[in-house]
Scaffold this active site. Structure first.
Site, PDB file in Angstrom:
ATOM      1  N   TYR A 145       0.845  -1.202   0.000  1.00 49.99           N
ATOM      2  CA  TYR A 145       0.000   0.000   0.000  1.00 49.99           C
ATOM      3  C   TYR A 145       0.882   1.256   0.000  1.00 49.99           C
ATOM      4  CZ  TYR A 145      -2.730   3.784   2.108  1.00 49.99           C
ATOM      5  OH  TYR A 145      -3.293   4.997   2.378  1.00 49.99           O
ATOM      6  N   LYS A 149       1.577   4.135  -3.074  1.00 51.41           N
ATOM      7  CA  LYS A 149       1.357   5.582  -2.876  1.00 51.41           C
ATOM      8  C   LYS A 149       2.640   6.360  -3.170  1.00 51.41           C
ATOM      9  CE  LYS A 149      -2.909   6.135  -1.076  1.00 51.41           C
ATOM     10  NZ  LYS A 149      -3.837   7.261  -1.135  1.00 51.41           N
ATOM     11  N   ARG A 223      -1.221   7.074  17.851  1.00 50.16           N
ATOM     12  CA  ARG A 223      -1.488   7.597  16.515  1.00 50.16           C
ATOM     13  C   ARG A 223      -1.872   9.075  16.599  1.00 50.16           C
ATOM     14  NH1 ARG A 223       0.651   3.755  15.545  1.00 50.16           N
ATOM     15  NH2 ARG A 223       0.140   1.979  14.234  1.00 50.16           N
TER      16      ARG A 223
HETATM   17  N1  UFG Z   1      -6.452  -0.919  16.654  1.00 50.23           N
HETATM   18  C1  UFG Z   1      -6.791  -1.713  17.740  1.00 50.23           C
HETATM   19  N2  UFG Z   1      -7.923  -2.438  17.645  1.00 50.23           N
HETATM   20  C2  UFG Z   1      -8.732  -2.440  16.550  1.00 50.23           C
HETATM   21  C3  UFG Z   1      -8.374  -1.615  15.448  1.00 50.23           C
HETATM   22  C4  UFG Z   1      -7.221  -0.882  15.559  1.00 50.23           C
HETATM   23  O1  UFG Z   1      -6.084  -1.763  18.741  1.00 50.23           O
HETATM   24  O2  UFG Z   1      -9.754  -3.160  16.559  1.00 50.23           O
HETATM   25  C5  UFG Z   1      -5.229  -0.105  16.769  1.00 50.23           C
HETATM   26  C6  UFG Z   1      -4.238  -0.394  15.665  1.00 50.23           C
HETATM   27  O3  UFG Z   1      -3.432  -1.485  16.005  1.00 50.23           O
HETATM   28  C7  UFG Z   1      -3.492   0.937  15.609  1.00 50.23           C
HETATM   29  C8  UFG Z   1      -4.558   1.981  15.993  1.00 50.23           C
HETATM   30  O4  UFG Z   1      -5.586   1.239  16.620  1.00 50.23           O
HETATM   31  O5  UFG Z   1      -2.500   0.958  16.573  1.00 50.23           O
HETATM   32  C9  UFG Z   1      -5.128   2.685  14.785  1.00 50.23           C
HETATM   33  O6  UFG Z   1      -5.528   1.711  13.842  1.00 50.23           O
HETATM   34  P1  UFG Z   1      -6.375   2.050  12.529  1.00 50.23           P
HETATM   35  O7  UFG Z   1      -6.631   0.746  11.842  1.00 50.23           O
HETATM   36  O8  UFG Z   1      -7.556   2.883  12.907  1.00 50.23           O
HETATM   37  O9  UFG Z   1      -5.412   2.971  11.680  1.00 50.23           O
HETATM   38  P2  UFG Z   1      -3.925   2.682  11.179  1.00 50.23           P
HETATM   39  O10 UFG Z   1      -3.026   3.533  12.015  1.00 50.23           O
HETATM   40  O11 UFG Z   1      -3.599   1.257  11.104  1.00 50.23           O
HETATM   41  O12 UFG Z   1      -4.043   3.113   9.654  1.00 50.23           O
HETATM   42  C10 UFG Z   1      -4.105   4.430   9.218  1.00 50.23           C
HETATM   43  C11 UFG Z   1      -4.876   4.527   7.913  1.00 50.23           C
HETATM   44  C12 UFG Z   1      -4.139   3.816   6.813  1.00 50.23           C
HETATM   45  C13 UFG Z   1      -2.753   4.370   6.733  1.00 50.23           C
HETATM   46  C14 UFG Z   1      -2.070   4.202   8.059  1.00 50.23           C
HETATM   47  C15 UFG Z   1      -0.690   4.769   8.045  1.00 50.23           C
HETATM   48  O13 UFG Z   1      -6.154   3.981   8.070  1.00 50.23           O
HETATM   49  O14 UFG Z   1      -4.797   3.998   5.588  1.00 50.23           O
HETATM   50  O15 UFG Z   1      -2.815   4.886   9.052  1.00 50.23           O
HETATM   51  O16 UFG Z   1       0.093   4.042   8.917  1.00 50.23           O
HETATM   52  F1  UFG Z   1      -2.026   3.721   5.808  1.00 50.23           F
END
Ligand code: UFG
Length: 329
Positions: A145, A149, A223
């Site tokens: 991904y 990008k 985050r």
């Molecule tokens: N998380 C949990 N439980 C869940 C879902 C998420 O603990 O059920 C945690 C993840 O492990 C992470 C945080 O919550 O630490 C945020 O997770 P998200 O899935 O909401 O977002 P991400 O940080 O994984 O992803 C986002 C965007 C992506 C992008 C990425 C860049 O959604 O498109 O940031 O790292 F690529």
């Protein structure tokens, strides 16, 4: 009031796209939404926007859109964005995110359209060495991904050099929150805030905390949650900015919140206990991602209005209560 500028919004029926369409219409633009509706929702498209059902992987269809409309600028939100899925489906990610973008840029060149604002991601940075992350951080993505990008970022630079198409590359951190009209409705849903709110709505038993043993103060991942309305504000500014010159910058709130803090904010806002269960780490999750948005602030005169996680979660909660089944109601 229209300023007579027409903006083509690729992926304008998706979460971030639909909020940007709302902002463009409010700024007096004419808007054409191009979406293949694989993940987008027709109900999310602003009633004043013209809808073109189009898949950017189809070069003829993309050219047809530019033949049919006079377009002044493009905003591109039409990428696949599931990091986990991309790990086993690199072809699919490059086909849509790179080849689709390539078709778009060729049509722009052939129709003399000189401006594009592109949704990029902090995932292009890869393994983060230190936070806050500024734009000088090496770009070494660790999943297809992020690679797709970054590849499109490089294509944008190349098409500026050869054809004078100016770009604004905006590297988002964690898009979140909602407006009164538009919120987050993914299928499958993988994002923390909507999942937490599904627990509060009684649609899930609990939220899993993916990793409780990270080297962070409470052991869960940190985050930078940036509100979609703040993203949209930056896009409108970037659209103006790249009339004169190209730019690349981060868009984050510059505040880091842990998974546990997000869950706690949701408990406060929803008044629901939201049971949480510690679970294994999710593969590929960096412990800590926090932006420096200094460059966007300086160049675009942009200031995020939402820096408090409670406020962000509150806007999402208002939307999810109104749309407990997303747009499908
Ligand atoms: N998380 C949990 N439980 C869940 C879902 C998420 O603990 O059920 C945690 C993840 O492990 C992470 C945080 O919550 O630490 C945020 O997770 P998200 O899935 O909401 O977002 P991400 O940080 O994984 O992803 C986002 C965007 C992506 C992008 C990425 C860049 O959604 O498109 O940031 O790292 F690529």
């Amino acid at each position: 009031m229209s300023d007579h500028e027409t903006v083509l919004v690729i992926g304008g029926a998706g979460y971030i796209g639909s909020v940007n369409v709302e902002a463009l219409v409010a700024a007096g633009k004419r808007v054409i939404v191009a979406d293949n509706f694989e993940y987008g929702h027709r109900e999310a498209v602003h009633p004043d926007a013209v809808i073109e059902e189009c898949d950017i992987r189809d070069g003829d269809a993309v050219r047809g859109m530019f033949d049919a409309h006079t377009i002044d600028a493009v905003m591109h939100f039409g990428a696949y964005a599931y990091v986990g899925e991309s790990m086993t489906q690199a072809e699919r990610y490059f086909h849509n995110n790179f080849i689709g973008g390539y078709n778009l840029l060729n049509a722009m060149r052939d129709h003399d359209v000189k401006r594009i604002v592109f949704s990029s991601t902090c995932a292009t940075y890869g393994d983060v060495q230190e936070v806050p992350i500024d734009e000088s951080h090496p770009q070494q993505p660790i999943n297809p991904y992020g690679c797709s990008k970054l590849a499109f970022e490089l294509l944008l630079r190349s098409y500026e050099i050869s054809y004078g198409i100016r770009h604004a590359i905006l590297r988002y951190f964690n898009a979140s929150g909602a407006t009164a009209e538009h919120g987050e409705d993914h299928n499958p849903e993988t994002h923390l805030i909507p999942l937490v709110l599904q627990v509060a709505l009684g649609q899930r038993e609990h939220i899993s905390i993916f990793g409780a043993d990270y080297d962070t103060p409470d052991g869960s991942c940190i985050r930078d949650y940036i509100h979609v309305s703040d993203l949209a504000d930056a896009h409108i500014r970037a659209l103006e900015y790249c009339k004169n010159e190209s730019l690349f910058c981060n868009l984050g709130s510059e505040h880091g919140y842990s998974v546990r803090e997000v869950i706690e904010a949701a408990r406060k806002i929803t008044k629901h206990p939201i049971p949480a269960v510690e679970a294994e780490r999710r593969a590929g999750d960096p412990p800590r991602l926090v932006a420096s948005s200094k460059k966007a602030k300086e160049l675009l005169g942009w200031t995020p209005r939402f820096t408090d996680i409670d406020k962000i979660v509150e806007t999402a909660w208002l939307w999810h209560q109104k749309h407990p089944n997303g747009y499908a109601w």
